[in-house]
Design an enzyme around this catalytic site. Sequence first.
Site, PDB file in Angstrom:
ATOM      1  N   GLY A 274      69.602 -34.881  22.857  1.00  0.00           N
ATOM      2  CA  GLY A 274      68.712 -33.900  22.237  1.00  0.00           C
ATOM      3  C   GLY A 274      67.485 -34.620  21.703  1.00  0.00           C
ATOM      4  N   CYS A 345      61.829 -25.604  -5.199  1.00  0.00           N
ATOM      5  CA  CYS A 345      62.200 -25.824  -6.593  1.00  0.00           C
ATOM      6  C   CYS A 345      63.461 -26.667  -6.734  1.00  0.00           C
ATOM      7  CB  CYS A 345      62.379 -24.486  -7.292  1.00  0.00           C
ATOM      8  SG  CYS A 345      63.709 -23.553  -6.538  1.00  0.00           S
TER       9      CYS A 345
HETATM   10  N1  LLP Z   1      76.134 -33.282  22.143  1.00  0.00           N
HETATM   11  C1  LLP Z   1      76.845 -32.909  21.087  1.00  0.00           C
HETATM   12  C2  LLP Z   1      78.190 -32.390  21.270  1.00  0.00           C
HETATM   13  C3  LLP Z   1      76.299 -33.018  19.805  1.00  0.00           C
HETATM   14  O1  LLP Z   1      77.017 -32.666  18.749  1.00  0.00           O
HETATM   15  C4  LLP Z   1      74.982 -33.524  19.645  1.00  0.00           C
HETATM   16  C5  LLP Z   1      74.381 -33.631  18.322  1.00  0.00           C
HETATM   17  C6  LLP Z   1      74.265 -33.881  20.800  1.00  0.00           C
HETATM   18  C7  LLP Z   1      74.871 -33.759  22.038  1.00  0.00           C
HETATM   19  C8  LLP Z   1      72.844 -34.400  20.756  1.00  0.00           C
HETATM   20  O2  LLP Z   1      72.720 -35.549  20.000  1.00  0.00           O
HETATM   21  P1  LLP Z   1      71.319 -36.345  19.986  1.00  0.00           P
HETATM   22  O3  LLP Z   1      71.063 -36.879  21.370  1.00  0.00           O
HETATM   23  O4  LLP Z   1      70.269 -35.406  19.553  1.00  0.00           O
HETATM   24  O5  LLP Z   1      71.537 -37.439  18.990  1.00  0.00           O
HETATM   25  N2  LLP Z   1      70.574 -33.056  12.524  1.00  0.00           N
HETATM   26  C9  LLP Z   1      70.826 -34.470  12.758  1.00  0.00           C
HETATM   27  C10 LLP Z   1      71.429 -34.727  14.096  1.00  0.00           C
HETATM   28  C11 LLP Z   1      72.685 -33.938  14.354  1.00  0.00           C
HETATM   29  C12 LLP Z   1      73.278 -34.185  15.700  1.00  0.00           C
HETATM   30  C13 LLP Z   1      74.489 -33.339  15.913  1.00  0.00           C
HETATM   31  N3  LLP Z   1      74.999 -33.382  17.231  1.00  0.00           N
HETATM   32  C14 LLP Z   1      69.521 -35.231  12.554  1.00  0.00           C
HETATM   33  O6  LLP Z   1      68.517 -34.621  12.214  1.00  0.00           O
HETATM   34  O7  LLP Z   1      69.491 -36.458  12.681  1.00  0.00           O
END
Ligand code: LLP
Length: 417
Positions: A274, A345
């Site tokens: 992602g 806030c």
């Molecule tokens: N696949 C699964 C099953 C996942 O749970 C996630 C992310 C991804 C793929 C993609 O991961 P990436 O390539 O984006 O690292 N909100 C957090 C990140 C949460 C990721 C949760 N799962 C942040 O802002 O760092």
Amino acid sequence: MIMTAIPEYQDFFGDDNPAGLIARYGSPLYVYHEAILRRRCRELKNLIDYERFTVNYSVKANANLSLLRIIREEGLHADAMSPGELFILGKAGFMPEQLFFVPNNVGDDELQYAVDHHICVSLDSLDQLERFGRLAPGSDVALRINPGVGAGHHVKVVTAGKKTKFGIAEEQIDEARAIANRYRMRIIGVNQHIGSLFMEPSAFLKAARHFFSMALAFPDLAFVDLGGGFGIPYHKLAGEERLDLAALGRGLNGLVQSFVASYGKPLTVKIEPGRYIVAECGILLGTVHALKENNGTTYSGTDLGFNVLARPMLYDSWHDLVAYRDGQPLEDLQTKSVTVVGNICESGDIIAADRKLPPLRSGDLLAVLDAGAYGYSMSSNYNNRLRPAEVLVREDGSSMLIRCRETLEDLLRAFPG
Ligand code: LLP
């Protein structure tokens, strides 16, 4: 390092500059750069030299419809966590066979949504597998396996290992197989995701090697999905190195070739990034509205509250900041320590604590770099603030609105009557 020394940022705002964009579309504002988005898609698509390699974009990072259309045009598939994500992916033109539903702790209604739309589902507990068996006996399914080790930039985003809610433990695989047999389900895929943000290829490769050896025990696989987590350098102004994709690709190539040879029949290998795809094509712009000294700390008060970008508040995440005055970056002034805060806030509403920035004035703009992933997608209406607009800078330098700023009327939308 100054921002404009980084080649990708030289034309980030296209024909405009931050002041022009804010004048046109308002503040705060998410700005995305089409060429960088396309480049990141291509980098990962070409990661390995294997015909059946698929990149599934993990839509939770950013679900803007226009960006999804570009990602689809680049030939990526997608994975989703909820019917809402599946819905928006469908609207962006993804076909059911290009989608993978990877939910966690859902009820029959959400599983049924995927069944009705012919989308492959991954089940992440014995209980969910059993539920799916009752709902759709005889179907093809995938299993999310927890390999027992995780990794990530913060304990809240480590999504495998002994201490997380995710996946079916390897010790439970026999039981999972028994449940699948009982409901005549064929296990055609296995997936894992160890966590978010690795900067060294070794962590991912180690997990992939282990996962491939585990996957050999499943005779009917059409795919193996190694998950996401590919990191980006959030400290790029301090010269942080990029993830070495070439090394990662070389290592993965070798593992894939030998796995496919031992498996004995061709199958798809997927990854599901992602952040890597969307983080760096997004900059969040905001406005400085107030400056003050409180007991020795200089505060720069902005409209960049944690309703707009939650990552610093949630994970103490670092985002590089660049200040702009009259449309130009203030890159050559003497810096001073300042704590950049928002308009929510809560005292934790801090974008950057004790950051070295040029002395700011009211009316200056701030660019928050690497805000394309988990930025807008985690924004909220807290304090009844309106979610910002999103703008795309096209490859020809022009800008276009790709999501409207919310209005006060939007705050009334969900109230009946
Ligand atoms: N696949 C699964 C099953 C996942 O749970 C996630 C992310 C991804 C793929 C993609 O991961 P990436 O390539 O984006 O690292 N909100 C957090 C990140 C949460 C990721 C949760 N799962 C942040 O802002 O760092």
